[in-house]
Design a protein around this motif. Structure first.
Motif, PDB file in Angstrom:
ATOM      1  N   SER A  23     -64.747  45.208  96.071  1.00 46.24           N
ATOM      2  CA  SER A  23     -63.468  45.931  97.027  1.00 46.24           C
ATOM      3  C   SER A  23     -64.045  46.876  97.742  1.00 46.24           C
ATOM      4  O   SER A  23     -63.379  47.371  98.803  1.00 46.24           O
ATOM      5  N   VAL A  24     -65.286  47.499  97.422  1.00 40.94           N
ATOM      6  CA  VAL A  24     -65.929  48.767  98.298  1.00 40.94           C
ATOM      7  C   VAL A  24     -66.360  48.010  99.508  1.00 40.94           C
ATOM      8  O   VAL A  24     -66.356  48.442 100.448  1.00 40.94           O
ATOM      9  N   VAL A  25     -67.162  47.030  99.261  1.00 42.76           N
ATOM     10  CA  VAL A  25     -67.851  46.279 100.240  1.00 42.76           C
ATOM     11  C   VAL A  25     -66.956  45.943 101.197  1.00 42.76           C
ATOM     12  O   VAL A  25     -67.084  45.988 102.327  1.00 42.76           O
ATOM     13  N   LYS A  26     -65.801  45.563 101.006  1.00 43.24           N
ATOM     14  CA  LYS A  26     -64.581  44.970 101.800  1.00 43.24           C
ATOM     15  C   LYS A  26     -63.994  46.146 102.558  1.00 43.24           C
ATOM     16  O   LYS A  26     -63.712  45.851 103.749  1.00 43.24           O
ATOM     17  N   ALA A  27     -63.880  47.351 101.712  1.00 39.84           N
ATOM     18  CA  ALA A  27     -63.271  48.440 102.503  1.00 39.84           C
ATOM     19  C   ALA A  27     -64.033  48.801 103.554  1.00 39.84           C
ATOM     20  O   ALA A  27     -63.742  49.343 104.560  1.00 39.84           O
ATOM     21  N   TYR A  28     -65.366  48.776 103.210  1.00 40.68           N
ATOM     22  CA  TYR A  28     -66.460  49.405 104.286  1.00 40.68           C
ATOM     23  C   TYR A  28     -66.548  48.474 105.744  1.00 40.68           C
ATOM     24  O   TYR A  28     -66.497  48.785 106.803  1.00 40.68           O
ATOM     25  N   TYR A  29     -66.407  47.126 105.311  1.00 41.38           N
ATOM     26  CA  TYR A  29     -66.550  46.174 106.451  1.00 41.38           C
ATOM     27  C   TYR A  29     -65.024  46.225 107.172  1.00 41.38           C
ATOM     28  O   TYR A  29     -64.965  46.079 108.410  1.00 41.38           O
ATOM     29  N   ARG A  30     -63.961  46.505 106.562  1.00 39.14           N
ATOM     30  CA  ARG A  30     -62.640  46.358 107.268  1.00 39.14           C
ATOM     31  C   ARG A  30     -62.745  47.519 107.983  1.00 39.14           C
ATOM     32  O   ARG A  30     -61.989  47.407 109.146  1.00 39.14           O
ATOM     33  N   GLN A  31     -62.997  48.811 107.555  1.00 43.12           N
ATOM     34  CA  GLN A  31     -63.202  49.877 108.397  1.00 43.12           C
ATOM     35  C   GLN A  31     -63.898  49.704 109.650  1.00 43.12           C
ATOM     36  O   GLN A  31     -63.684  50.286 110.767  1.00 43.12           O
ATOM     37  N   PHE A  32     -65.225  49.080 109.438  1.00 45.49           N
ATOM     38  CA  PHE A  32     -66.091  48.883 110.514  1.00 45.49           C
ATOM     39  C   PHE A  32     -65.609  47.824 111.617  1.00 45.49           C
ATOM     40  O   PHE A  32     -65.451  48.093 112.680  1.00 45.49           O
ATOM     41  N   GLN A  33     -64.763  46.905 110.969  1.00 44.20           N
ATOM     42  CA  GLN A  33     -63.920  45.859 112.118  1.00 44.20           C
ATOM     43  C   GLN A  33     -62.955  46.900 113.072  1.00 44.20           C
ATOM     44  O   GLN A  33     -62.834  46.669 114.079  1.00 44.20           O
ATOM     45  N   MET A  34     -62.061  47.597 112.113  1.00 46.15           N
ATOM     46  CA  MET A  34     -61.176  48.180 112.945  1.00 46.15           C
ATOM     47  C   MET A  34     -61.790  49.221 114.094  1.00 46.15           C
ATOM     48  O   MET A  34     -61.182  49.648 115.214  1.00 46.15           O
ATOM     49  N   ASP A  35     -62.817  50.063 113.461  1.00 51.28           N
ATOM     50  CA  ASP A  35     -63.431  51.090 114.527  1.00 51.28           C
ATOM     51  C   ASP A  35     -64.162  50.606 115.623  1.00 51.28           C
ATOM     52  O   ASP A  35     -64.147  50.764 116.831  1.00 51.28           O
ATOM     53  N   PHE A  36     -64.904  49.461 115.422  1.00 49.37           N
ATOM     54  CA  PHE A  36     -65.644  48.898 116.675  1.00 49.37           C
ATOM     55  C   PHE A  36     -64.618  47.992 117.457  1.00 49.37           C
ATOM     56  O   PHE A  36     -64.881  48.051 118.613  1.00 49.37           O
ATOM     57  N   SER A  37     -63.637  47.580 117.063  1.00 46.42           N
ATOM     58  CA  SER A  37     -62.646  46.758 117.807  1.00 46.42           C
ATOM     59  C   SER A  37     -61.967  47.930 118.783  1.00 46.42           C
ATOM     60  O   SER A  37     -61.757  47.554 120.139  1.00 46.42           O
ATOM     61  N   LEU A  38     -61.636  49.101 118.109  1.00 47.93           N
ATOM     62  CA  LEU A  38     -61.292  50.127 118.844  1.00 47.93           C
ATOM     63  C   LEU A  38     -62.108  50.846 119.902  1.00 47.93           C
ATOM     64  O   LEU A  38     -61.730  50.997 120.971  1.00 47.93           O
ATOM     65  N   PHE A  39     -63.141  50.874 119.342  1.00 51.12           N
ATOM     66  CA  PHE A  39     -64.436  51.436 120.596  1.00 51.12           C
ATOM     67  C   PHE A  39     -64.546  50.436 121.833  1.00 51.12           C
ATOM     68  O   PHE A  39     -64.427  50.767 123.006  1.00 51.12           O
ATOM     69  N   LEU A  40     -64.454  49.073 121.510  1.00 57.20           N
ATOM     70  CA  LEU A  40     -64.454  48.179 122.663  1.00 57.20           C
ATOM     71  C   LEU A  40     -63.277  48.103 123.280  1.00 57.20           C
ATOM     72  O   LEU A  40     -63.424  48.005 124.688  1.00 57.20           O
ATOM     73  N   LYS A  41     -62.013  48.478 123.169  1.00 57.40           N
ATOM     74  CA  LYS A  41     -61.026  48.284 123.744  1.00 57.40           C
ATOM     75  C   LYS A  41     -60.940  49.524 124.614  1.00 57.40           C
ATOM     76  O   LYS A  41     -60.537  49.524 125.872  1.00 57.40           O
ATOM     77  N   CYS A  42     -61.408  50.528 124.096  1.00 51.06           N
ATOM     78  CA  CYS A  42     -61.221  51.763 124.720  1.00 51.06           C
ATOM     79  C   CYS A  42     -62.221  51.953 125.912  1.00 51.06           C
ATOM     80  O   CYS A  42     -62.092  52.331 127.226  1.00 51.06           O
ATOM     81  N   ARG A  43     -63.451  51.289 125.791  1.00 53.66           N
ATOM     82  CA  ARG A  43     -64.543  51.283 126.756  1.00 53.66           C
ATOM     83  C   ARG A  43     -64.172  50.262 127.855  1.00 53.66           C
ATOM     84  O   ARG A  43     -64.515  50.509 128.992  1.00 53.66           O
ATOM     85  N   SER A  44     -63.374  49.140 127.557  1.00 56.26           N
ATOM     86  CA  SER A  44     -62.742  48.197 128.686  1.00 56.26           C
ATOM     87  C   SER A  44     -61.984  48.843 129.545  1.00 56.26           C
ATOM     88  O   SER A  44     -62.005  48.455 130.481  1.00 56.26           O
TER      89      SER A  44
END
Length: 280
Positions: free
Chosen positions: A181-202
């Motif tokens: 559950s902890v591993v999934k929580a960290y990956y889920r947070q990275f997915q959300m953050d990196f997706s937002l990072f790319l959207k903003c830069r685009s």
């Protein structure tokens, strides 16, 4: 308190400062210099902008910040001289969280400008610098205002400590013994953050703009493998010893987690591809 309000590298130039303890980060910039050089020179050859806006995201402070910038500017200057073009003016936008030691950067700019003039000679366009405090997990710049985005060793830092880490007792990050559950929580947070990072830069990059990201990653597809978690495991052991000795309260130690995730290349590629489909 939010991560963006408290997280920053040690400022100044003392023994414990980031400026004096960032040789590994310097090596990463040096190793990836050919990639950044190729990207920015291709950008210049394709567009020949009269002014060139470069953003360094997660710039921190110390010599690495201006080293990365200088290599980018020199790469463009080398190409424009070969082509016989007039030099563009450079707008350099240095971004980090509000607690970053921007003053240390600004104090070193006069010497940096002088060194650049000596290295590039007459005819090179001026460099205008600005500090941009704020999280790169959100918009930082005007729409279609950046030509080149650069970030080194920054994107693996998350916008916040993931939610759902109550079972991660005895550890300060995702480690080998962390429950799924902890591993999934960290990956889920990275997915959300990196997706937002790319959207903003685009939204901030001009058409044909370029971006180079140096990200600490792992070869294994196992998020809790030793190559990404070993250092945090060691720190967890040290903190647990301090709990046993009564130096730190167990409750405080259990509530402390590091907001960092080192992705695999496949994880990065999948998020990039998803964002490409969504925004094209």
């Amino acid at each position: 308190m939010e991560v963006c309000q408290v997280l920053h590298m040690n400022g100044g130039r003392g023994e414990k400062s980031y400026a004096q303890n960032s040789s590994i980060q310097r090596k990463v910039i040096s190793m990836t210099k050919p990639i950044a050089k190729e990207a920015i020179t291709n950008l210049y050859r394709n567009t020949f902008p009269a002014s060139l806006a470069i953003a360094d995201l997660g710039c921190s402070s110390g010599p690495n910040t201006l080293y990365a910038v200088s290599e980018l500017v020199k790469a463009v200057d080398e190409v424009r001289r070969k082509l016989g073009h007039q030099s563009p003016e450079y707008q350099v936008l240095l971004n980090d969280l509000p607690g970053n030691d921007f003053n240390a950067i600004f104090k070193s700019l006069a010497g940096f400008q002088e060194d650049m003039r000596k290295q590039m000679g007459d005819g090179s366009g001026p460099c205008f610098f600005a500090g941009v405090p704020g999280s790169f997990y959100g918009r930082l710049f005007r729409r279609k205002s950046l030509h080149f985005v650069y970030s080194s060793c920054g994107v693996m830092w998350l916008s916040q400590v993931p939610e759902g880490l109550e079972d991660n007792k005895g550890s300060i990050c995702m480690v080998g013994k962390s429950p799924p559950s902890v591993v999934k929580a960290y990956y889920r947070q990275f997915q959300m953050d990196f997706s937002l990072f790319l959207k903003c830069r685009s939204e901030e990059l001009v058409a044909g703009g370029r971006m180079v990201l140096n990200i600490y990653s792992r070869k294994s597809e196992d998020p809790s493998s030793k190559e990404s978690c070993y250092i945090w495991d060691l720190l967890s052991v040290a903190l647990n010893e301090m709990v046993v000795e009564g130096i730190i309260e167990e409750e405080k130690s259990d509530s402390f987690n590091i907001p960092v995730y080192t992705p695999s290349p496949l994880e990065v590629e999948s998020i990039v591809e998803k964002e490409r489909v969504l925004h094209h």
